[in-house]
Design an enzyme around this catalytic site. Structure first.
Site, short mmCIF file in Angstrom:
data_model
loop_
_atom_site.label_atom_id
_atom_site.label_comp_id
_atom_site.label_asym_id
_atom_site.label_seq_id
_atom_site.Cartn_x
_atom_site.Cartn_y
_atom_site.Cartn_z
N ALA A 76 0.81 -1.21 0.00
CA ALA A 76 0.00 0.00 0.00
C ALA A 76 0.85 1.27 0.00
CB ALA A 76 -0.95 0.01 1.19
N THR A 77 2.05 1.20 0.52
CA THR A 77 2.92 2.38 0.46
C THR A 77 3.14 2.76 -0.99
OG1 THR A 77 4.02 1.81 2.54
CG2 THR A 77 5.21 3.29 1.05
N ASN A 156 -5.50 3.60 10.90
CA ASN A 156 -4.70 2.51 11.44
C ASN A 156 -4.39 2.64 12.93
OD1 ASN A 156 -3.30 4.58 9.73
ND2 ASN A 156 -1.55 3.88 10.90
N GLN A 184 -6.91 -0.63 5.94
CA GLN A 184 -7.35 -1.15 7.23
C GLN A 184 -8.81 -1.60 7.22
OE1 GLN A 184 -5.67 -1.75 10.05
NE2 GLN A 184 -3.71 -0.88 9.47
N ALA A 205 -2.05 -6.85 1.14
CA ALA A 205 -2.47 -8.18 1.59
C ALA A 205 -2.11 -8.47 3.04
CB ALA A 205 -1.87 -9.25 0.68
N HIS A 206 -1.02 -7.88 3.52
CA HIS A 206 -0.51 -8.35 4.82
C HIS A 206 -1.30 -7.85 6.04
CE1 HIS A 206 1.97 -4.96 6.57
NE2 HIS A 206 1.92 -4.52 5.33
N THR A 245 8.42 -7.44 -12.72
CA THR A 245 7.89 -8.80 -12.78
C THR A 245 6.89 -9.02 -11.66
OG1 THR A 245 9.92 -9.59 -13.78
CG2 THR A 245 8.52 -11.24 -12.71
N CYS A 331 8.35 5.95 20.16
CA CYS A 331 9.55 5.23 20.60
C CYS A 331 10.41 4.91 19.40
CB CYS A 331 9.18 3.95 21.33
SG CYS A 331 8.07 2.90 20.39
C1 LIG Z 1 0.03 -0.65 6.73
C2 LIG Z 1 -0.59 0.51 6.06
C3 LIG Z 1 -0.05 1.05 4.89
C4 LIG Z 1 1.25 0.55 4.30
O1 LIG Z 1 1.08 -0.67 3.65
P1 LIG Z 1 2.34 -1.53 3.20
O2 LIG Z 1 1.74 -2.59 2.34
O3 LIG Z 1 2.94 -2.06 4.45
O4 LIG Z 1 3.25 -0.64 2.44
C5 LIG Z 1 -0.69 2.11 4.30
N1 LIG Z 1 -1.81 2.62 4.82
C6 LIG Z 1 -2.37 2.13 5.94
C7 LIG Z 1 -3.62 2.74 6.48
C8 LIG Z 1 -1.77 1.07 6.60
O5 LIG Z 1 -2.31 0.62 7.73
#
Ligand SMILES: *Cc1c(COP(=O)(O)O)cnc(C)c1O
Length: 407
Positions: A76-77, A156, A184, A205-206, A245, A331
Site C-alpha cells: 500500500a505504500t 490505522n 485497514q 495483503a498483509h 515482474t 519510541c
Molecule cells: C500498513 C498501512 C499502509 C502501508 O502498507 P504496506 O503494504 O505495508 O506498504 C498504508 N496505509 C495504511 C492505512 C496502513 O495501515
C-alpha cells in the site's frame, strides 16, 4: 487451555498469514513458477492465468467493474505513492491543489509533502475528537484547481471509519478525483468503489492475513476514466502503470485472503467485535480514568485505542513485554512527539503518550483477551501507585491549576 506467550495483539501493524492462504500460494513458488509476462510457453501462461484470476477476485471484492482496473504493487505504500504522485503528474496542468486529512497514513502524507516541494498545495483537513473527517469540510476545501481528494477508509491507529459514501458524492458532483487508502477497512467494514464513487483505492495483503510485499491500486477505467503517470519505469507491465515482474504467489495469496473474507468475514467480524467489547469491559470495570480514543460506533471491530491516564505508554509496553501492542508514544522516531493522529484529534500530549492500541484479529482467543485484560489492569495499577500525579489526582487536587516551577 493455557495461553501461549508472547501474545500478538497488534493486528493493525501486520497479520499472520492464514495457513489456507499459504497453501494456495505454495505451488506458485515451485511447480508453477513462471513469469506472468512470458507469452511463449506454458509456464508463463499458467502464471498469467493465476494473476488474472486474482485480479478478478480483488475487483469483485471491492465492487470494481473489471480486473483490468487492478494494478498490482509491492504494497500500500507504493499504491499510495502511485495514486497521489501519478495523479498529480498527469493532471498537474489542470490544477495543483489536493485535499487530504491530517490523520492519513505517512505514505499519503509524505507523498503530499513531496508534492508541496514540487509546487502543489495541499489542504490537510482537521478531524474532531471522534477521529472523523466532516464531509462538509471536504466540500468547503475543494477549489477550482483541486485535482484530488484523498481520505482513508479506516484509520490505522484509532480504527475510525470515514464517511466515504458522503465524500464520494461530493467529489463526483464537483468533478474531482477521489482516492482512498482502504488498507485497514478491507473485509472489516463495507467498501464498494462504485457505490462510494471511489476512483482510486490502495490495498495491501498483509493486513488481511495475506503475505507481505503484495498490494494493489484500483484505478477506475470508466465514468470517469482515470489516468496516471507511472512512477516505475521498465517493461511496461500492468498496462504501463507499474513495471516489474509480477509477484505471482503474492497475488494468489492476496486473492485467497479476500475469498476467506467473502466466506467468513461476517462471522469473524462479529466474533472479534465481541472480543473487543470483552477487553474494554474488563479494563473499564477494573480501572478508572480509561479514556477511549476515537468514535466508539464508527470503528473497526478489532480496534481498541485507549489512554490510561497517569501511565506512560512506553512504560506500559515494557511492563507487558509478553503482549505485542502499540503505543501512541513515540519510541521509534528520534523526536519525542507523540502520535500525530491523536494530536490531530485534540488529545493533549500526556494523554497521547498514555495511549495503547490493541489490535484484535482472527487468531486471538477469548483466553488471550482475558489474560491481556488481567495483565494490563494489574500493571496500570502498579504504575499508577508509583505516580505522584496520580496521588495528587486521588487527593482531589486539580492538576491543571498547579503552577509548575521551572528549574
Ligand atoms: C500498513 C498501512 C499502509 C502501508 O502498507 P504496506 O503494504 O505495508 O506498504 C498504508 N496505509 C495504511 C492505512 C496502513 O495501515
Amino acid at each position: 487451555m493455557a495461553v501461549q506467550l508472547p501474545i500478538f495483539m497488534d493486528n493493525h501493524s501486520t497479520t499472520r498469514v492464514d495457513p489456507r492462504v499459504l497453501e494456495a500460494m505454495l505451488p506458485y513458488f515451485t511447480d508453477d513458477f513462471g513469469n506472468a509476462a512470458s507469452r511463449t510457453h506454458a509456464f508463463g501462461w499458467k502464471a498469467e492465468a493465476a494473476i488474472e484470476a486474482s485480479r478478478e477476485t480483488i475487483a469483485r471484492f471491492i465492487g470494481a467493474e473489471s480486473g483490468r482496473e487492478i494494478v498490482f504493487t509491492s504494497g500500500a505504500t507504493e499504491a499510495d505513492n502511485l495514486a497521489i504522485k501519478g495523479i498529480a503528474e498527469y493532471y498537474g496542468a489542470k490544477g495543483k491543489h489536493l485535499v487530504t486529512s491530517a490523520i492519513e497514513h505517512k505514505a499519503v502524507l509524505d507523498s503530499c509533502k513531496r508534492l508541496e516541494k514540487d509546487g502543489f498545495s495541499v489542504t490537510y483537513l482537521p478531524v474532531g475528537k471522534d477521529g472523523l473527517v466532516e464531509p462538509a469540510a471536504v466540500e468547503q476545501a475543494i477549489r477550482r484547481d483541486t485535482i484530488l481528494v484523498s481520505v482513508m477508509l479506516a484509520n490505522n491507529e484509532v480504527g475510525t471509519v470515514q464517511s466515504l459514501e458522503e465524500i464520494g458524492k461530493i467529489t463526483r458532483a464537483k468533478g474531482v478525483l477521489f482516492h482512498t487508502d482502504a488498507v485497514q477497512g478491507i473485509g472489516k467494514t463495507p467498501f464498494d468503489v462504485r457505490k462510494m464513487n471511489v476512483d482510486l483505492a490502495s490495498l495491501t495483503a498483509h493486513k488481511i492475513y495475506g503475505p507481505k510485499g503484495i498490494g494493489a491500486l484500483y484505478v477506475r477505467r470508466s465514468r470517469p476514466r482515470v489516468r496516471l503517470v507511472a512512477q516505475m519505469d521498465g517493461g511496461g507491465h500492468e498496462r504501463g502503470n507499474r513495471s516489474g515482474t509480477l509477484n505471482v504467489p503474492g497475488a494468489v495469496g492476496f486473492a485467497k485472503a479476500l475469498e476467506l473474507y467473502e466466506r467468513e468475514g461476517a462471522a469473524e467480524n462479529e466474533r472479534i467485535l465481541g472480543l473487543r467489547q470483552r477487553l474494554y469491559d474488563k479494563l473499564t470495570g477494573r480501572l478508572e480514568k480509561v479514556e477511549l480514543n476515537g468514535d466508539w460506533e464508527r470503528r473497526l471491530p478489532g480496534n481498541l485505542n485507549v489512554s490510561f491516564s497517569f501511565v506512560e505508554g512506553e512504560a506500559m509496553m515494557m511492563a507487558i513485554k509478553d503482549v505485542a501492542v502499540s503505543s501512541g508514544s513515540a519510541c521509534t522516531s528520534a523526536s519525542l512527539e507523540p502520535s500525530y493522529v491523536l494530536r490531530a484529534m485534540g488529545l493533549d500530549e500526556d494523554l497521547a503518550h498514555s495511549s495503547i492500541r490493541f489490535g484484535i484479529g482472527r487468531f486471538n482467543t477469548e483466553e488471550e483477551v482475558d489474560y491481556v485484560a488481567e495483565l494490563v489492569a494489574a500493571e496500570v495499577e502498579r504504575l499508577r501507585a508509583m505516580s505522584p500525579l496520580y496521588e495528587m489526582y486521588q487527593e482531589g487536587i486539580d492538576l491543571k491549576s498547579i503552577q509548575w516551577s521551572a528549574h
